[in-house]
Design a protein around this motif. Sequence first.
Motif, PDB file in Angstrom:
ATOM      1  N   GLU A 172      41.037  45.783  36.514  1.00 33.80           N
ATOM      2  CA  GLU A 172      39.700  45.249  36.259  1.00 33.80           C
ATOM      3  C   GLU A 172      39.453  43.995  37.084  1.00 33.80           C
ATOM      4  N   ARG A 173      38.289  43.922  37.707  1.00 37.04           N
ATOM      5  CA  ARG A 173      37.952  42.797  38.576  1.00 37.04           C
ATOM      6  C   ARG A 173      37.050  41.806  37.838  1.00 37.04           C
ATOM      7  N   GLY A 174      37.394  40.547  37.903  1.00 33.82           N
ATOM      8  CA  GLY A 174      36.546  39.511  37.334  1.00 33.82           C
ATOM      9  C   GLY A 174      35.623  38.950  38.407  1.00 33.82           C
ATOM     10  N   GLU A 175      34.325  38.913  38.123  1.00 33.28           N
ATOM     11  CA  GLU A 175      33.361  38.446  39.127  1.00 33.28           C
ATOM     12  C   GLU A 175      33.646  37.015  39.557  1.00 33.28           C
ATOM     13  N   ALA A 176      34.039  36.160  38.609  1.00 31.97           N
ATOM     14  CA  ALA A 176      34.307  34.766  38.942  1.00 31.97           C
ATOM     15  C   ALA A 176      35.490  34.638  39.896  1.00 31.97           C
ATOM     16  N   THR A 177      36.526  35.455  39.670  1.00 30.15           N
ATOM     17  CA  THR A 177      37.702  35.424  40.548  1.00 30.15           C
ATOM     18  C   THR A 177      37.336  35.849  41.955  1.00 30.15           C
ATOM     19  N   VAL A 178      36.570  36.939  42.050  1.00 28.84           N
ATOM     20  CA  VAL A 178      36.157  37.443  43.364  1.00 28.84           C
ATOM     21  C   VAL A 178      35.294  36.411  44.085  1.00 28.84           C
ATOM     22  N   LYS A 179      34.373  35.798  43.360  1.00 27.42           N
ATOM     23  CA  LYS A 179      33.490  34.795  43.966  1.00 27.42           C
ATOM     24  C   LYS A 179      34.290  33.599  44.469  1.00 27.42           C
TER      25      LYS A 179
END
Length: 377
Positions: A172-179
């Motif tokens: 699962e990808r966290g948007e905050a981590t990717v950003k």
Amino acid sequence: MPVSRVLILGGYGNFGKRIAESLSASQGITVIIAGRNLQKAQALCTQLAEKGVSAMLEPSQIDIGSANFEVELERLSPDLVIHTSGPFQGQTYRVPEACIAVGSHYIDLADDRRFVCDIQALNAKALERKVLLVSGASSVPGLSSVVIDHFLEHFSSLEEIDFAIAPGNRAERGEATVKGILSYTGHPFPVLHQGQWVDRYGWMSPRKLCFGDVVGSRWLANVDIPDLELFPKRYPSANTVRFQAGLELSLLHLGMVFMALWAKLGLVKDWSRFTRVIIISSEIFKRWGTDVGGMKVMLSGRDKNNQPKRIHWLLCAEHGVGPYIPTLSAIILAKKLIVGSIDQLGAMPCLGLFTLEEFDQEAKQLGIYHHTEFLDG
């Protein structure tokens, strides 16, 4: 100060919901699941309650960006705040400062270099209010420092620290981590290499590294984390500190390297502006790859007899449990605060605040395991 009310900011997010799930098994406490969306907070409370929990669950709507955030925080009266609402790149210390004001302990999962490294600026205020503020209670520098501390006794001189994280493509990808990652993709940051501070560029310098038989070989690239600044001070004999991370699918990973090159050349100033589009695009490839992730810490130096010594520590997470790893440092510290087994006060990065044995107590329940290779020469 007894801890009985635990507030999780971003409590229904990628990491927050996992922390809430773990802490809800604790007796005698109230877990407040909070965020901007009250319906999502209520839904997670209902979901956890249906599974059967020992803690009291309380949903709450709160926005760390609102003008009355401190007032709302005081109304909730937490003993401990766990801050998971990233990205932390560019955030001020508004949340930990509000925690000091209301007399609450504070833990975050920050991965931003400046945010974590500079948290000590709040040390005097935290000591005055007799609270503990911990930043970076995540895979790095929380777990990474614990691993290095565990093996430090094997070295008379630790000379090189080289470590990496490789999540599975289906994790699962966290948007905050990717950003956060996209914010420095293609941009320079200083690292210690052979005793000299040099610039490396985010998501460049690709290489392949083997993480063992289960995880296999994965592509890696440069990632900016607090450890790159904290470890040369904590382990002064080290002349090289290197960290990289990667994507399991070669197409996606090398695509990121290409994006980094565009940013380095000045063709794109900030890839984080396209975070949502990039995440949606990556979902197309979700069916490929695996849900298996790994972490590898490679230490090199001299043993007690002044002979070359190398130690490789490899962690493996199968069956989609990889996203739990960044939460375990915060969970361990929260549980220690709840039972009153932490006596530290003040503001500090998460460095060596628990043991590898304490990590194992949490990790083994999830099927996360690790092994060590002791190498000579």
